[in-house]
Design a protein around this motif. Structure first.
Motif, PDB file in Angstrom:
ATOM      1  N   THR A 192       9.323  -4.579  -3.862  1.00 38.88           N
ATOM      2  CA  THR A 192      10.136  -5.039  -4.974  1.00 38.88           C
ATOM      3  C   THR A 192      10.968  -6.236  -4.534  1.00 38.88           C
ATOM      4  OG1 THR A 192      11.927  -3.531  -4.382  1.00 38.88           O
ATOM      5  CG2 THR A 192      10.239  -2.710  -5.897  1.00 38.88           C
ATOM      6  N   ALA A 193      11.492  -6.962  -5.538  1.00 41.30           N
ATOM      7  CA  ALA A 193      12.325  -8.122  -5.216  1.00 41.30           C
ATOM      8  C   ALA A 193      13.579  -7.692  -4.466  1.00 41.30           C
ATOM      9  CB  ALA A 193      12.690  -8.861  -6.506  1.00 41.30           C
ATOM     10  N   ARG A 194      14.109  -6.543  -4.803  1.00 42.57           N
ATOM     11  CA  ARG A 194      15.305  -6.047  -4.126  1.00 42.57           C
ATOM     12  C   ARG A 194      15.010  -5.709  -2.678  1.00 42.57           C
ATOM     13  NH1 ARG A 194      18.918  -0.785  -6.042  1.00 42.57           N
ATOM     14  NH2 ARG A 194      20.479  -0.920  -4.357  1.00 42.57           N
ATOM     15  N   ALA A 195      13.846  -5.126  -2.413  1.00 45.04           N
ATOM     16  CA  ALA A 195      13.499  -4.757  -1.045  1.00 45.04           C
ATOM     17  C   ALA A 195      13.245  -5.977  -0.173  1.00 45.04           C
ATOM     18  CB  ALA A 195      12.265  -3.852  -1.042  1.00 45.04           C
ATOM     19  N   LEU A 196      12.766  -7.074  -0.766  1.00 47.02           N
ATOM     20  CA  LEU A 196      12.428  -8.269   0.009  1.00 47.02           C
ATOM     21  C   LEU A 196      13.567  -9.269   0.085  1.00 47.02           C
ATOM     22  CD1 LEU A 196       8.786  -8.952  -1.230  1.00 47.02           C
ATOM     23  CD2 LEU A 196       9.539  -7.637   0.748  1.00 47.02           C
ATOM     24  N   GLY A 197      14.636  -9.029  -0.657  1.00 50.14           N
ATOM     25  CA  GLY A 197      15.755  -9.961  -0.627  1.00 50.14           C
ATOM     26  C   GLY A 197      15.767 -10.950  -1.769  1.00 50.14           C
ATOM     27  N   LEU A 232      -3.372  -5.458  -2.110  1.00 40.78           N
ATOM     28  CA  LEU A 232      -2.861  -4.266  -2.773  1.00 40.78           C
ATOM     29  C   LEU A 232      -3.857  -3.128  -2.619  1.00 40.78           C
ATOM     30  CD1 LEU A 232      -1.851  -6.915  -4.509  1.00 40.78           C
ATOM     31  CD2 LEU A 232      -0.923  -5.160  -6.018  1.00 40.78           C
ATOM     32  N   ALA A 233      -3.364  -1.972  -2.215  1.00 42.80           N
ATOM     33  CA  ALA A 233      -4.193  -0.778  -2.060  1.00 42.80           C
ATOM     34  C   ALA A 233      -3.431   0.424  -2.596  1.00 42.80           C
ATOM     35  CB  ALA A 233      -4.557  -0.560  -0.587  1.00 42.80           C
ATOM     36  N   ARG A 234      -4.134   1.254  -3.353  1.00 41.14           N
ATOM     37  CA  ARG A 234      -3.542   2.451  -3.960  1.00 41.14           C
ATOM     38  C   ARG A 234      -2.233   2.107  -4.661  1.00 41.14           C
ATOM     39  NH1 ARG A 234      -4.830   7.723  -0.160  1.00 41.14           N
ATOM     40  NH2 ARG A 234      -7.019   7.246   0.206  1.00 41.14           N
ATOM     41  N   TYR A 235      -2.320   1.121  -5.497  1.00 39.33           N
ATOM     42  CA  TYR A 235      -1.149   0.591  -6.180  1.00 39.33           C
ATOM     43  C   TYR A 235      -1.017   1.222  -7.561  1.00 39.33           C
ATOM     44  CZ  TYR A 235      -5.096  -2.102  -7.885  1.00 39.33           C
ATOM     45  OH  TYR A 235      -6.326  -2.458  -8.385  1.00 39.33           O
ATOM     46  N   SER A 236       0.138   1.093  -8.133  1.00 35.14           N
ATOM     47  CA  SER A 236       0.380   1.520  -9.501  1.00 35.14           C
ATOM     48  C   SER A 236       0.255   0.326 -10.436  1.00 35.14           C
ATOM     49  CB  SER A 236       1.773   2.148  -9.629  1.00 35.14           C
ATOM     50  OG  SER A 236       2.773   1.187  -9.346  1.00 35.14           O
ATOM     51  N   ALA A 288       0.852  -1.190   0.000  1.00 34.60           N
ATOM     52  CA  ALA A 288       0.000   0.000   0.000  1.00 34.60           C
ATOM     53  C   ALA A 288       0.882   1.231   0.000  1.00 34.60           C
ATOM     54  CB  ALA A 288      -0.923   0.027   1.217  1.00 34.60           C
ATOM     55  N   SER A 289       0.552   2.183  -0.861  1.00 36.51           N
ATOM     56  CA  SER A 289       1.287   3.442  -0.878  1.00 36.51           C
ATOM     57  C   SER A 289       0.821   4.299   0.280  1.00 36.51           C
ATOM     58  CB  SER A 289       1.071   4.161  -2.208  1.00 36.51           C
ATOM     59  OG  SER A 289      -0.290   4.508  -2.359  1.00 36.51           O
ATOM     60  N   THR A 290       1.365   5.512   0.373  1.00 39.76           N
ATOM     61  CA  THR A 290       1.028   6.419   1.460  1.00 39.76           C
ATOM     62  C   THR A 290      -0.463   6.698   1.472  1.00 39.76           C
ATOM     63  OG1 THR A 290       3.195   7.448   1.237  1.00 39.76           O
ATOM     64  CG2 THR A 290       1.522   8.656   2.471  1.00 39.76           C
ATOM     65  N   GLY A 291      -1.085   6.527   2.632  1.00 41.00           N
ATOM     66  CA  GLY A 291      -2.518   6.752   2.762  1.00 41.00           C
ATOM     67  C   GLY A 291      -3.341   5.491   2.748  1.00 41.00           C
ATOM     68  N   GLY A 292      -2.689   4.357   2.415  1.00 45.51           N
ATOM     69  CA  GLY A 292      -3.434   3.114   2.444  1.00 45.51           C
ATOM     70  C   GLY A 292      -3.750   2.693   3.865  1.00 45.51           C
ATOM     71  N   ASN A 319       2.563  -0.748 -12.415  1.00 45.84           N
ATOM     72  CA  ASN A 319       3.799  -1.524 -12.295  1.00 45.84           C
ATOM     73  C   ASN A 319       3.770  -2.415 -11.061  1.00 45.84           C
ATOM     74  OD1 ASN A 319       4.863  -0.383 -14.617  1.00 45.84           O
ATOM     75  ND2 ASN A 319       5.850   1.287 -13.509  1.00 45.84           N
ATOM     76  N   ALA A 320       3.236  -1.894  -9.938  1.00 45.24           N
ATOM     77  CA  ALA A 320       3.145  -2.706  -8.719  1.00 45.24           C
ATOM     78  C   ALA A 320       2.221  -3.902  -8.933  1.00 45.24           C
ATOM     79  CB  ALA A 320       2.656  -1.847  -7.557  1.00 45.24           C
ATOM     80  N   TRP A 321       1.119  -3.694  -9.672  1.00 45.61           N
ATOM     81  CA  TRP A 321       0.203  -4.811  -9.939  1.00 45.61           C
ATOM     82  C   TRP A 321       0.882  -5.868 -10.805  1.00 45.61           C
ATOM     83  CZ3 TRP A 321      -4.619  -5.936  -8.110  1.00 45.61           C
ATOM     84  CH2 TRP A 321      -5.274  -6.998  -8.734  1.00 45.61           C
ATOM     85  N   ARG A 322       1.557  -5.444 -11.837  1.00 44.49           N
ATOM     86  CA  ARG A 322       2.229  -6.410 -12.710  1.00 44.49           C
ATOM     87  C   ARG A 322       3.335  -7.163 -11.973  1.00 44.49           C
ATOM     88  NH1 ARG A 322       2.854  -2.478 -18.027  1.00 44.49           N
ATOM     89  NH2 ARG A 322       0.687  -2.689 -18.762  1.00 44.49           N
ATOM     90  N   MET A 323       3.933  -6.516 -10.993  1.00 42.09           N
ATOM     91  CA  MET A 323       5.011  -7.142 -10.247  1.00 42.09           C
ATOM     92  C   MET A 323       4.493  -8.129  -9.202  1.00 42.09           C
ATOM     93  SD  MET A 323       7.896  -5.200  -7.953  1.00 42.09           S
ATOM     94  CE  MET A 323       6.578  -4.300  -7.112  1.00 42.09           C
TER      95      MET A 323
END
Length: 319
Positions: free
Chosen positions: A179-184, A197-201, A155-159, A203-207
Protein backbone atom coordinates in the motif's frame (compact mmCIF):
# COMPACT_ATOMS: atom_id res chain seq x y z
CA UNK A 1 -18.25 -26.88 6.88
CA UNK A 2 -17.22 -24.35 9.53
CA UNK A 3 -18.50 -20.83 9.78
CA UNK A 4 -15.18 -19.30 8.73
CA UNK A 5 -14.93 -21.55 5.66
CA UNK A 6 -18.49 -20.74 4.65
CA UNK A 7 -17.84 -17.02 4.95
CA UNK A 8 -14.71 -17.29 2.79
CA UNK A 9 -16.54 -19.25 0.09
CA UNK A 10 -19.44 -16.82 0.18
CA UNK A 11 -17.10 -13.87 -0.21
CA UNK A 12 -15.34 -15.55 -3.15
CA UNK A 13 -18.67 -16.24 -4.89
CA UNK A 14 -19.80 -12.65 -4.42
CA UNK A 15 -16.51 -11.38 -5.79
CA UNK A 16 -16.78 -13.73 -8.77
CA UNK A 17 -20.27 -12.46 -9.59
CA UNK A 18 -19.45 -8.80 -9.02
CA UNK A 19 -16.11 -8.60 -10.84
CA UNK A 20 -16.47 -11.05 -13.74
CA UNK A 21 -19.78 -12.85 -14.22
CA UNK A 22 -22.13 -9.87 -14.09
CA UNK A 23 -19.95 -7.66 -16.35
CA UNK A 24 -19.79 -10.56 -18.80
CA UNK A 25 -23.59 -10.85 -18.73
CA UNK A 26 -23.97 -7.13 -19.40
CA UNK A 27 -21.77 -7.50 -22.48
CA UNK A 28 -23.26 -10.76 -23.81
CA UNK A 29 -26.99 -10.57 -23.23
CA UNK A 30 -27.65 -8.46 -26.35
CA UNK A 31 -25.44 -10.43 -28.80
CA UNK A 32 -27.03 -13.63 -27.50
CA UNK A 33 -30.56 -12.21 -27.71
CA UNK A 34 -31.27 -12.54 -23.98
CA UNK A 35 -33.16 -10.17 -21.72
CA UNK A 36 -31.10 -8.02 -19.40
CA UNK A 37 -33.08 -9.35 -16.42
CA UNK A 38 -31.90 -12.89 -17.15
CA UNK A 39 -30.07 -14.49 -14.24
CA UNK A 40 -26.42 -14.83 -15.39
CA UNK A 41 -26.09 -18.10 -13.50
CA UNK A 42 -28.57 -19.73 -15.87
CA UNK A 43 -26.21 -19.69 -18.85
CA UNK A 44 -22.79 -18.46 -17.65
CA UNK A 45 -20.98 -21.33 -15.94
CA UNK A 46 -17.77 -19.71 -14.73
CA UNK A 47 -15.92 -21.54 -11.93
CA UNK A 48 -14.28 -19.45 -9.24
CA UNK A 49 -10.88 -20.78 -10.31
CA UNK A 50 -11.48 -20.15 -14.01
CA UNK A 51 -7.88 -18.96 -14.55
CA UNK A 52 -6.34 -22.28 -13.47
CA UNK A 53 -4.64 -24.33 -16.16
CA UNK A 54 -7.25 -27.12 -16.13
CA UNK A 55 -10.33 -24.92 -15.67
CA UNK A 56 -13.20 -24.89 -18.20
CA UNK A 57 -15.76 -22.18 -18.86
CA UNK A 58 -19.07 -23.15 -20.40
CA UNK A 59 -21.54 -20.64 -21.86
CA UNK A 60 -24.92 -21.83 -23.05
CA UNK A 61 -25.98 -20.42 -26.42
CA UNK A 62 -29.39 -19.69 -27.93
CA UNK A 63 -30.76 -22.19 -30.42
CA UNK A 64 -30.69 -19.64 -33.24
CA UNK A 65 -27.42 -19.47 -35.17
CA UNK A 66 -27.44 -15.79 -36.12
CA UNK A 67 -24.84 -14.72 -33.56
CA UNK A 68 -21.29 -13.65 -34.41
CA UNK A 69 -18.83 -16.13 -32.97
CA UNK A 70 -15.92 -13.73 -33.26
CA UNK A 71 -17.78 -11.02 -31.36
CA UNK A 72 -18.84 -13.41 -28.61
CA UNK A 73 -15.30 -14.80 -28.29
CA UNK A 74 -13.80 -11.31 -28.09
CA UNK A 75 -16.27 -10.24 -25.42
CA UNK A 76 -15.58 -13.34 -23.32
CA UNK A 77 -11.83 -12.86 -23.61
CA UNK A 78 -11.99 -9.18 -22.71
CA UNK A 79 -14.45 -9.35 -19.84
CA UNK A 80 -12.78 -12.33 -18.16
CA UNK A 81 -9.25 -11.11 -19.03
CA UNK A 82 -8.33 -14.51 -20.43
CA UNK A 83 -4.95 -15.37 -21.93
CA UNK A 84 -4.04 -18.20 -24.28
CA UNK A 85 -7.52 -19.77 -24.53
CA UNK A 86 -9.34 -21.59 -27.31
CA UNK A 87 -13.07 -21.80 -28.04
CA UNK A 88 -14.84 -25.05 -28.86
CA UNK A 89 -18.28 -24.42 -30.34
CA UNK A 90 -21.03 -27.02 -30.05
CA UNK A 91 -24.14 -25.74 -31.91
CA UNK A 92 -25.73 -29.19 -32.30
CA UNK A 93 -28.67 -30.41 -30.25
CA UNK A 94 -31.25 -28.59 -28.18
CA UNK A 95 -28.66 -27.08 -25.79
CA UNK A 96 -25.83 -25.54 -27.80
CA UNK A 97 -22.86 -24.19 -25.91
CA UNK A 98 -19.29 -22.98 -26.25
CA UNK A 99 -16.45 -24.36 -24.14
CA UNK A 100 -13.46 -22.17 -23.27
CA UNK A 101 -10.17 -23.82 -22.28
CA UNK A 102 -6.68 -22.58 -21.64
CA UNK A 103 -4.31 -24.16 -24.15
CA UNK A 104 -1.34 -21.79 -24.25
CA UNK A 105 -0.11 -21.74 -20.68
CA UNK A 106 3.17 -21.50 -18.81
CA UNK A 107 4.87 -24.69 -17.60
CA UNK A 108 3.40 -26.23 -14.47
CA UNK A 109 6.69 -25.76 -12.60
CA UNK A 110 10.06 -24.15 -13.33
CA UNK A 111 12.92 -25.68 -11.35
CA UNK A 112 16.23 -23.89 -11.15
CA UNK A 113 18.06 -27.20 -10.79
CA UNK A 114 17.04 -28.20 -14.31
CA UNK A 115 20.23 -28.16 -16.45
CA UNK A 116 18.56 -26.30 -19.33
CA UNK A 117 17.18 -23.67 -16.97
CA UNK A 118 20.56 -23.16 -15.31
CA UNK A 119 22.16 -22.75 -18.72
CA UNK A 120 19.63 -20.08 -19.71
CA UNK A 121 20.12 -18.23 -16.43
CA UNK A 122 23.90 -18.37 -16.88
CA UNK A 123 23.66 -16.89 -20.39
CA UNK A 124 21.35 -14.06 -19.32
CA UNK A 125 22.82 -10.61 -18.85
CA UNK A 126 23.41 -9.50 -15.29
CA UNK A 127 21.18 -6.51 -15.97
CA UNK A 128 18.37 -8.71 -17.35
CA UNK A 129 17.75 -11.59 -14.91
CA UNK A 130 15.26 -14.28 -15.84
CA UNK A 131 12.05 -14.15 -13.80
CA UNK A 132 10.43 -17.28 -15.21
CA UNK A 133 8.72 -18.72 -18.26
CA UNK A 134 5.49 -17.74 -19.95
CA UNK A 135 3.18 -19.51 -22.37
CA UNK A 136 5.00 -21.87 -24.70
CA UNK A 137 8.16 -21.71 -22.59
CA UNK A 138 8.89 -18.11 -23.57
CA UNK A 139 11.50 -16.48 -21.33
CA UNK A 140 10.16 -13.68 -19.15
CA UNK A 141 12.81 -11.23 -18.00
CA UNK A 142 13.23 -7.53 -17.31
CA UNK A 143 16.13 -5.28 -18.25
CA UNK A 144 17.08 -3.43 -15.07
CA UNK A 145 19.25 -0.93 -16.93
CA UNK A 146 17.01 -0.05 -19.88
CA UNK A 147 13.43 -0.88 -18.89
CA UNK A 148 12.89 -1.00 -15.14
CA UNK A 149 15.59 -0.19 -12.59
CA UNK A 150 13.36 -1.25 -9.69
CA UNK A 151 11.03 -4.22 -9.20
CA UNK A 152 8.07 -4.54 -6.86
CA UNK A 153 6.93 -8.03 -5.81
CA UNK A 154 3.50 -8.23 -4.18
CA UNK A 155 2.61 -11.72 -2.94
CA UNK A 156 0.40 -12.92 -0.13
CA UNK A 157 1.32 -15.78 2.18
CA UNK A 158 2.42 -18.79 0.14
CA UNK A 159 3.62 -16.86 -2.86
CA UNK A 160 6.90 -18.01 -4.36
CA UNK A 161 10.05 -15.92 -4.28
CA UNK A 162 11.64 -14.55 -7.40
CA UNK A 163 15.12 -15.49 -8.47
CA UNK A 164 17.49 -12.70 -9.48
CA UNK A 165 21.12 -13.05 -10.41
CA UNK A 166 22.76 -9.77 -9.35
CA UNK A 167 20.78 -6.62 -8.59
CA UNK A 168 23.71 -4.33 -7.65
CA UNK A 169 22.15 -0.99 -6.69
CA UNK A 170 18.71 -1.80 -8.01
CA UNK A 171 15.79 -2.09 -5.59
CA UNK A 172 13.86 -5.33 -5.23
CA UNK A 173 10.95 -4.77 -2.87
CA UNK A 174 8.88 -7.72 -1.64
CA UNK A 175 5.63 -7.09 0.24
CA UNK A 176 2.38 -8.81 1.11
CA UNK A 177 0.40 -5.60 0.68
CA UNK A 178 2.35 -2.80 -0.98
CA UNK A 179 0.00 0.00 0.00
CA UNK A 180 1.01 3.63 -0.36
CA UNK A 181 1.12 3.93 3.42
CA UNK A 182 3.43 0.94 3.76
CA UNK A 183 5.84 2.28 1.11
CA UNK A 184 5.91 5.86 2.34
CA UNK A 185 3.55 7.40 -0.20
CA UNK A 186 2.10 6.77 -3.68
CA UNK A 187 5.01 8.53 -5.36
CA UNK A 188 7.37 5.83 -4.01
CA UNK A 189 5.24 3.11 -5.57
CA UNK A 190 5.43 4.81 -8.95
CA UNK A 191 9.20 4.23 -9.01
CA UNK A 192 8.64 0.52 -9.72
CA UNK A 193 8.14 0.14 -13.47
CA UNK A 194 7.91 -3.66 -13.19
CA UNK A 195 5.46 -5.19 -10.75
CA UNK A 196 5.14 -8.90 -10.05
CA UNK A 197 1.85 -9.97 -8.46
CA UNK A 198 1.10 -13.43 -7.09
CA UNK A 199 -1.96 -14.62 -5.16
CA UNK A 200 -3.26 -11.09 -5.18
CA UNK A 201 -6.69 -9.72 -4.43
CA UNK A 202 -8.78 -7.57 -6.73
CA UNK A 203 -8.04 -4.53 -4.58
CA UNK A 204 -4.29 -5.22 -4.77
CA UNK A 205 -4.51 -5.43 -8.57
CA UNK A 206 -6.41 -2.17 -8.85
CA UNK A 207 -3.90 -0.51 -6.56
CA UNK A 208 -0.71 -1.80 -8.22
CA UNK A 209 -1.75 -2.37 -11.85
CA UNK A 210 -4.67 -0.06 -12.61
CA UNK A 211 -3.50 0.38 -16.22
CA UNK A 212 -4.41 -3.26 -16.96
CA UNK A 213 -8.21 -3.52 -17.04
CA UNK A 214 -10.14 -5.61 -16.28
CA UNK A 215 -8.23 -7.14 -13.40
CA UNK A 216 -6.80 -10.57 -14.12
CA UNK A 217 -8.16 -13.29 -11.88
CA UNK A 218 -5.57 -14.60 -9.45
CA UNK A 219 -4.72 -18.29 -9.30
CA UNK A 220 -3.51 -20.49 -6.46
CA UNK A 221 -1.14 -22.38 -8.74
CA UNK A 222 2.19 -22.56 -6.88
CA UNK A 223 4.75 -20.23 -8.42
CA UNK A 224 2.32 -18.59 -10.87
CA UNK A 225 2.45 -14.80 -11.08
CA UNK A 226 1.59 -11.90 -13.34
CA UNK A 227 4.51 -9.74 -14.50
CA UNK A 228 3.16 -6.28 -15.27
CA UNK A 229 5.30 -3.89 -17.28
CA UNK A 230 4.61 -1.36 -19.97
CA UNK A 231 0.84 -1.51 -19.46
CA UNK A 232 0.54 -5.24 -20.13
CA UNK A 233 0.57 -8.37 -17.98
CA UNK A 234 2.30 -11.67 -18.74
CA UNK A 235 1.34 -14.85 -16.92
CA UNK A 236 4.60 -16.36 -15.71
CA UNK A 237 5.77 -19.47 -13.90
CA UNK A 238 8.58 -18.07 -11.77
CA UNK A 239 11.75 -20.01 -11.07
CA UNK A 240 11.81 -22.15 -7.95
CA UNK A 241 15.18 -22.19 -6.22
CA UNK A 242 16.06 -23.77 -2.88
CA UNK A 243 18.23 -21.95 -0.35
CA UNK A 244 21.30 -24.18 -0.94
CA UNK A 245 20.97 -23.69 -4.71
CA UNK A 246 20.69 -19.93 -4.31
CA UNK A 247 23.69 -19.84 -1.97
CA UNK A 248 25.80 -21.90 -4.34
CA UNK A 249 24.81 -19.80 -7.35
CA UNK A 250 25.42 -16.50 -5.58
CA UNK A 251 29.08 -17.42 -5.00
CA UNK A 252 29.77 -17.99 -8.69
CA UNK A 253 31.46 -15.63 -11.06
CA UNK A 254 30.15 -17.38 -14.16
CA UNK A 255 27.92 -20.28 -15.11
CA UNK A 256 30.74 -22.77 -15.59
CA UNK A 257 29.84 -24.79 -12.52
CA UNK A 258 32.97 -23.82 -10.56
CA UNK A 259 32.61 -22.08 -7.27
CA UNK A 260 34.37 -18.75 -7.40
CA UNK A 261 36.60 -17.45 -4.64
CA UNK A 262 35.38 -14.46 -2.62
CA UNK A 263 36.05 -11.12 -4.29
CA UNK A 264 37.64 -9.63 -1.15
CA UNK A 265 39.34 -12.47 0.72
CA UNK A 266 40.51 -11.75 4.22
CA UNK A 267 44.26 -11.55 4.74
CA UNK A 268 45.49 -13.75 7.53
CA UNK A 269 48.97 -14.43 8.90
CA UNK A 270 50.83 -17.72 8.46
CA UNK A 271 49.30 -20.59 10.30
CA UNK A 272 51.28 -21.95 13.22
CA UNK A 273 51.74 -25.66 13.70
CA UNK A 274 50.58 -27.00 17.08
CA UNK A 275 53.34 -27.73 19.61
CA UNK A 276 53.26 -31.48 20.20
CA UNK A 277 55.86 -34.03 21.18
CA UNK A 278 56.78 -36.65 18.57
CA UNK A 279 55.25 -40.07 18.95
CA UNK A 280 57.39 -42.82 20.47
CA UNK A 281 57.54 -46.29 19.09
CA UNK A 282 58.41 -48.92 21.73
CA UNK A 283 59.34 -52.54 20.90
CA UNK A 284 56.31 -54.81 20.99
CA UNK A 285 53.92 -51.94 21.64
CA UNK A 286 51.64 -50.01 19.31
CA UNK A 287 52.31 -46.42 18.41
CA UNK A 288 51.97 -44.31 21.52
CA UNK A 289 50.04 -41.09 21.02
CA UNK A 290 51.67 -37.93 22.36
CA UNK A 291 50.34 -36.76 25.67
CA UNK A 292 49.62 -33.09 26.29
CA UNK A 293 51.99 -31.37 28.69
CA UNK A 294 50.65 -31.22 32.24
CA UNK A 295 49.75 -27.79 33.50
CA UNK A 296 51.27 -26.71 36.83
CA UNK A 297 48.83 -25.28 39.28
CA UNK A 298 49.92 -22.10 40.99
CA UNK A 299 49.13 -21.88 44.71
CA UNK A 300 46.43 -19.48 45.76
CA UNK A 301 47.81 -16.35 47.52
CA UNK A 302 47.57 -16.72 51.31
CA UNK A 303 46.79 -20.41 51.19
CA UNK A 304 49.21 -22.68 53.00
CA UNK A 305 50.72 -25.50 51.06
CA UNK A 306 50.78 -28.96 52.51
CA UNK A 307 54.11 -30.01 53.97
CA UNK A 308 56.22 -32.19 51.73
CA UNK A 309 59.26 -34.35 52.57
CA UNK A 310 62.46 -32.30 52.44
CA UNK A 311 60.84 -28.96 53.21
CA UNK A 312 62.59 -26.83 55.85
CA UNK A 313 60.91 -24.27 58.02
CA UNK A 314 62.05 -20.71 57.39
CA UNK A 315 60.82 -19.35 60.71
CA UNK A 316 57.89 -17.50 59.21
CA UNK A 317 55.41 -20.21 59.94
CA UNK A 318 55.32 -21.36 56.33
CA UNK A 319 57.09 -24.15 54.54
Amino acid sequence: MGTATYMVLTRERRELMREWVRPLHEALHQPLGLAEQTDPRRYLHVPKNFTDDDAQIRIDLPTRLGLSRDMVADLITQKLALQGVTFSWHPEGRKPYVLVKKTRKPPAISLFKDPKTRELVAKAKESAPIIGFGAGGRIVSVDLDAESPHILVNASTGGNEILGRQLRMHVLLVAQSATARALGGPEVREQFSTRILARYSVNAWRMLAPEVHPALKSTKHAGRAQVVTGGSATETQVLFCTEPEAHEWAHRQDGSGRTAAPRHPRTAGPARAPQTRPARLLPGRPLERPRPAARRRRPHPGRRRARRPGDVADGSGTW
